[in-house]
Design a protein around this motif. Structure first.
Motif, PDB file in Angstrom:
ATOM      1  N   UNK A 146       0.727  -1.089   0.082  1.00  0.00           N
ATOM      2  CA  UNK A 146      -0.012   0.076  -0.064  1.00  0.00           C
ATOM      3  C   UNK A 146       0.874   1.135   0.059  1.00  0.00           C
ATOM      4  N   UNK A 147       1.678   1.275   0.883  1.00  0.00           N
ATOM      5  CA  UNK A 147       2.800   2.400   0.863  1.00  0.00           C
ATOM      6  C   UNK A 147       3.341   2.640  -0.355  1.00  0.00           C
ATOM      7  N   UNK A 166       2.063   7.023  -6.765  1.00  0.00           N
ATOM      8  CA  UNK A 166       1.179   8.263  -7.154  1.00  0.00           C
ATOM      9  C   UNK A 166       1.874   9.247  -7.809  1.00  0.00           C
ATOM     10  N   UNK A 167       3.084   9.714  -7.125  1.00  0.00           N
ATOM     11  CA  UNK A 167       3.880  10.931  -7.735  1.00  0.00           C
ATOM     12  C   UNK A 167       4.394  10.645  -8.909  1.00  0.00           C
ATOM     13  N   UNK A 168       4.447   9.473  -9.616  1.00  0.00           N
ATOM     14  CA  UNK A 168       5.054   9.168 -10.929  1.00  0.00           C
ATOM     15  C   UNK A 168       3.777   8.788 -11.768  1.00  0.00           C
ATOM     16  N   UNK A 212      12.955   8.731   0.846  1.00  0.00           N
ATOM     17  CA  UNK A 212      11.807   9.342   1.415  1.00  0.00           C
ATOM     18  C   UNK A 212      10.917   9.599   0.386  1.00  0.00           C
ATOM     19  N   UNK A 213       9.629  10.007   0.563  1.00  0.00           N
ATOM     20  CA  UNK A 213       8.840  10.519  -0.576  1.00  0.00           C
ATOM     21  C   UNK A 213       9.336  11.931  -0.871  1.00  0.00           C
ATOM     22  N   UNK A 225      10.431  13.109  -4.850  1.00  0.00           N
ATOM     23  CA  UNK A 225       9.269  13.779  -5.235  1.00  0.00           C
ATOM     24  C   UNK A 225       9.652  14.244  -6.711  1.00  0.00           C
ATOM     25  N   UNK A 226      10.782  14.950  -6.854  1.00  0.00           N
ATOM     26  CA  UNK A 226      11.024  15.754  -8.104  1.00  0.00           C
ATOM     27  C   UNK A 226      11.291  14.738  -9.175  1.00  0.00           C
ATOM     28  N   UNK A 227      12.341  13.679  -9.070  1.00  0.00           N
ATOM     29  CA  UNK A 227      12.434  12.752  -9.867  1.00  0.00           C
ATOM     30  C   UNK A 227      11.127  11.931 -10.654  1.00  0.00           C
ATOM     31  N   UNK A 228      10.362  11.479  -9.683  1.00  0.00           N
ATOM     32  CA  UNK A 228       9.205  10.785  -9.920  1.00  0.00           C
ATOM     33  C   UNK A 228       7.990  11.736 -10.751  1.00  0.00           C
ATOM     34  N   UNK A 229       7.965  13.167 -10.297  1.00  0.00           N
ATOM     35  CA  UNK A 229       6.909  13.715 -10.893  1.00  0.00           C
ATOM     36  C   UNK A 229       7.585  14.463 -12.252  1.00  0.00           C
ATOM     37  N   UNK A 230       8.737  14.596 -12.498  1.00  0.00           N
ATOM     38  CA  UNK A 230       9.212  14.966 -13.946  1.00  0.00           C
ATOM     39  C   UNK A 230       9.261  13.723 -14.888  1.00  0.00           C
TER      40      UNK A 230
END
Length: 233
Positions: A53-54, A60-62, A108-109, A113-118
């Motif tokens: 689940x985690x 979800x950021x990706x 950590x999330x 965050x930046x690499x996954x969102x990009x």
């Protein structure tokens, strides 16, 4: 039906460089994005120590940018040159893959965050634009066929990407998808995918500019009209 197929083939060939630039962009983006969607969950669970689940919440950021950003991409397409948006989307995806080399057991999330969102943003910004441009080189009644060809090429590329990345991870980790071996293999994959995206970005720029005169509705299909029209009886 056969004659229509020939006409469609001639139209696409007459716009080969333009259509190819779009196919390269779409293929490169999914070649980078989809393997991460497939293999990152196992890394987050086996190395970072998350439960299923985690891991899903982190991913979800990706995935979220691929759903949220198509509208933004459409708005940007009205303000910036298409070549900038198309090539830029590939470059953004590659930048995300490159930054993902920071992933590790202590990730950590916030750190991811930046690499996954990009990585996800490249797909989200370009997906609607690429499909629209791909079908714009043919007659409206042939749009479905052209879209099918484009979707098939995208699906084939992402399938190859999953297979290639899986083989690389298995080979580089010695078949042990756990611990430091998995981390090192994933870092190498990130670097390879980033380099691939950089090369693809250059190819998109070259092909797009080479097909600049054969863009949407400029493929020359009107010249085919007299040859394919049935004479009035």
């Amino acid at each position: 039906m056969f004659r229509r197929a020939i006409v469609l083939a001639v139209v696409l060939l007459s716009s080969f460089t333009f259509f190819s630039s779009l196919a390269v962009a779409a293929g490169a983006i999914v070649f980078v994005l989809v393997p991460f969607l497939v293999y990152l969950p196992s890394y987050l669970i086996s190395v970072v120590g998350l439960d299923a689940g985690e891991a899903g919440l982190w991913l979800l950021m990706l995935a979220a940018p691929t759903v949220v950003l198509p509208t933004a991409g459409s708005a940007l397409a009205k303000r910036v040159p298409r070549v900038v948006l198309v090539a830029g989307s590939v470059a953004v995806t590659g930048a995300g893959a490159l930054l993902l080399v920071t992933i590790g057991p202590d990730s950590t999330p916030a750190g991811l965050a930046v690499p996954l969102v990009l990585t996800g943003a490249g797909f989200g910004l370009s997906t609607g634009l690429l499909d629209g441009l791909a079908i714009s080189v043919v007659r409206p009644e042939q749009a479905g066929t052209a879209a099918g060809m484009f979707a098939t090429s995208r699906l084939a590329t992402e399938t190859v990407g999953i297979a290639v990345v899986g083989a690389m991870l298995a080979a580089l980790s010695g078949g042990r998808l756990e611990g430091s071996a998995y981390t090192g293999a994933l870092h190498t994959v990130c670097l390879v995918l980033a380099a691939f995206a950089a090369v693809a970005t250059c190819c998109v720029l070259v092909l797009f500019r080479g097909g600049a005169g054969r863009g949407p509705r400029a493929a020359g299909y009107k010249d085919l009209e007299p040859a394919t029209r049935t004479p009035d009886r």
